[in-house]
Each structure stands twice: as structure tokens, then as C-alpha cells.
Write an enzyme that holds these catalytic residues in place. Sequence first.
Site, PDB file in Angstrom:
ATOM      1  CE  LYS A 129      -1.000   0.123   5.086  1.00  0.00           C
ATOM      2  NZ  LYS A 129      -0.461   1.356   5.328  1.00  0.00           N
ATOM      3  CG  ASP A 130       3.638   2.215   2.854  1.00  0.00           C
ATOM      4  OD1 ASP A 130       2.504   2.926   2.943  1.00  0.00           O
ATOM      5  OD2 ASP A 130       4.148   1.925   3.619  1.00  0.00           O
ATOM      6  NE  ARG A 177      -7.633   2.976   3.413  1.00  0.00           N
ATOM      7  CZ  ARG A 177      -8.084   2.489   4.438  1.00  0.00           C
ATOM      8  NH1 ARG A 177      -9.539   1.984   4.669  1.00  0.00           N
ATOM      9  NH2 ARG A 177      -7.357   2.152   5.382  1.00  0.00           N
ATOM     10  NE  ARG A 178      -7.205   3.001   8.485  1.00  0.00           N
ATOM     11  CZ  ARG A 178      -5.789   2.520   8.747  1.00  0.00           C
ATOM     12  NH1 ARG A 178      -4.916   3.494   8.905  1.00  0.00           N
ATOM     13  NH2 ARG A 178      -5.530   1.499   8.253  1.00  0.00           N
ATOM     14  NE  ARG A 195       3.333  10.688   8.701  1.00  0.00           N
ATOM     15  CZ  ARG A 195       4.545  11.023   8.116  1.00  0.00           C
ATOM     16  NH1 ARG A 195       4.704  12.368   8.064  1.00  0.00           N
ATOM     17  NH2 ARG A 195       5.471   9.866   7.905  1.00  0.00           N
ATOM     18  NE  ARG A 201       0.431   5.413  12.829  1.00  0.00           N
ATOM     19  CZ  ARG A 201      -0.050   5.366  11.567  1.00  0.00           C
ATOM     20  NH1 ARG A 201      -1.306   5.568  11.289  1.00  0.00           N
ATOM     21  NH2 ARG A 201       0.762   5.414  10.334  1.00  0.00           N
ATOM     22  CB  CYS A 288      -0.995  11.359   0.196  1.00  0.00           C
ATOM     23  SG  CYS A 288      -0.100   9.633   0.489  1.00  0.00           S
TER      24      CYS A 288
END
Length: 356
Positions: A129-130, A177-178, A195, A201, A288
Amino acid sequence: MVSVRCTTAHHSLLGSPTCLARPRRWACPVIRAAVAVEAGAQAKVSLIRIGTRGSPLALAQAHETRDKLKAAHSELADEGAIEIIIIKTTGDIVLDKPLADIGGKGLFTKEIDEALLNGTIDIAVHSMKDVPTYLPNGTILPCNLPREDVRDAFISLTANSLAELPAGSLIGSASLRRQSQILYKYPSLKVVNFRGNVQTRLKKLKEGEVQATLLALAGLKRLKLAENATSLLSIDEMLPAVAQGAIGIACRSNDDKMMEYLSSLNHEDTRLAVACEREFLAVLDGNCRTPIAAYAYRDKDGNCSFRGLLASPDGSKVYETTRSGPYSFDDMVAMGKDAGHELKAKAGPGFFDSLQ
């Protein structure tokens, strides 16, 4: 002791014959990337040097790759045959700004690509995904390991789900997205930039900086931290990021030996699903600043089922589509492309202009 040597990364991510999209136009700062050999590596010449970021999750993925290579090839089982080299990327260094403000997710791969091209490493292990939808000239990504659970985990000390959070609650997330999907369903909640690696986190959450956060279940499972999940969000509640839960391994396109090693590890169902989702992303030219989600999987009949989503960051506009067809590379790439063009037309050119 871990030995560290520094290199300066300043190559341009250009397209290649396997590209899926145009190169991005963002400007990336030149940054010195620290390269460290993992403690315990032998002085003898290694047969394979694995390049990876240094976060606990990235290292867990590199270790998984190493262990699979050792199991599949007896010559790699000897001590020191595989060396893990840690490369610090711009995305790891600049943590006080949203990804979109420092150049997007390509910043988690740029320095690793450089190390691959200049021969510092032989293969590169990435969270798919990166990985941008284009690859640098001279590299190829022929291998995906079996995909983990693609769902997102809801984590909170005060509520069991997003629906239970009171109005005004802060949710920490660096993912647009979230953010878009949360605000679409729960407009009374607030999403703030959040981040750092998984452990960071979780620490911020426990210290009360936010009331909840969302993390990929795949990462929690690979770190053996899945018990921290308060609940799991279904695909209907939160469509995952493109290629979420998938590990990709790249090598130089002219390195036949590495391609042979990697082909022995490739999980074809995962590779095809990732190709479908990344084609969808490529058509939308997503970065992004663009909330995009997609999920392709083999259904009970053996066919590919696909869902795609495009949204505005504030959740005020959400466009969705579905597809179904044969589980084959050509059909699935065509499916992702067609779905992308549909949502691009639905949103209209003004939608993308507003995200710049």
C-alpha cells in the site's frame, strides 16, 4: 553494534515498461538516508541483502521474507547467507506533517529504490500500500507474499465502535481514506493527523491524545499486537486501502537470480488482486490527497469480486462501484481500469482540481 553508513538519495522515480501510471509531479526533498546492517549479520559475503525500512512492522515483514527464502532454498539457510539492511526514508524522518504535505507515500520507498538500483541491496521488501503505481526504471516487483486480513481495526479505551463515540470525539489517523469514510458515516466526529509507527500510535492513544484510532489489522497481526484491537470493521464499514495487507518484494529487472528466488515465494492470488486494485488507483492517478479505497478478492465461485471507492477528504462526496469477472490477470486488470474510469467520470474534473 549496528554499523551505519550514509548515502545521499536523489534519483527520480521514472516509469518503466511495467508502469501503471504517470510519474508524480511532487517535489521531494533530498535527504541523507541512514543505512544500517541489522545486528548479528555476519562479516562473510551474503547471498541476498534485503533492504527495508526500520520500523518494527517493516522489520517483521523483512524477517518473514527471510524465513520464507531460507525454507525454500537450502543454500540460504546458512548463517549469514541473508543480510537485512535498514534504510531510513524521508517518510520515516518527517513525522510532524501530513504525508500529502511532504510528497506522499512514495517517500516510504524512494531511498530503498535508490539502494536497490545502486547495488547496496539485492531485494526490497515493501508494504504494497506504500508502493506508488509506477516503478523506477531498472526495477521489477515480481513477488507478493500471501495477503493478510485486509480489514481495519478500531482501537479505543472508551468505546467499542465508531458508532459509540460521542459527538466531537477525536480520532487519530493520517489516512484520508479512513478520514473520508469515517466522516461520511459519522459527520459529528473529528479526525486529526496521527502519524508514527504502530507502537507510537498506540502510545499516543493510551496517553489520551485522541479517543480512538484505526490501524490495519494485518500490521497488528504481524507485530503480534492484534489483542489491542477493540473491534474489527467490516469491509462494508471501511473499505481498505489499495493492496492493504500485501507484502511486495522488488529486485533489479536484470537480476535473474533474484527473480528466480522471488518467483518461488510469489502467491499468485495475491499478485492478481493487487494488480487489479493498483490499476484502479492508477487510472484515478491517486496520491495522498485523494481518498481512494479498493478490494479485489476471489469469491466462493472462484471469480474476482471487486469494490472501489473515491471520496472527498471531508466525506461529503463518496463514489462507489463494484465489478465481477474471471480471476485472471488480464480480466482483473481490465476490471480495475474500467472501474477507475467509471468513478473518474462520475466525480468529474472539478473534483480532482479541488484536491490540489
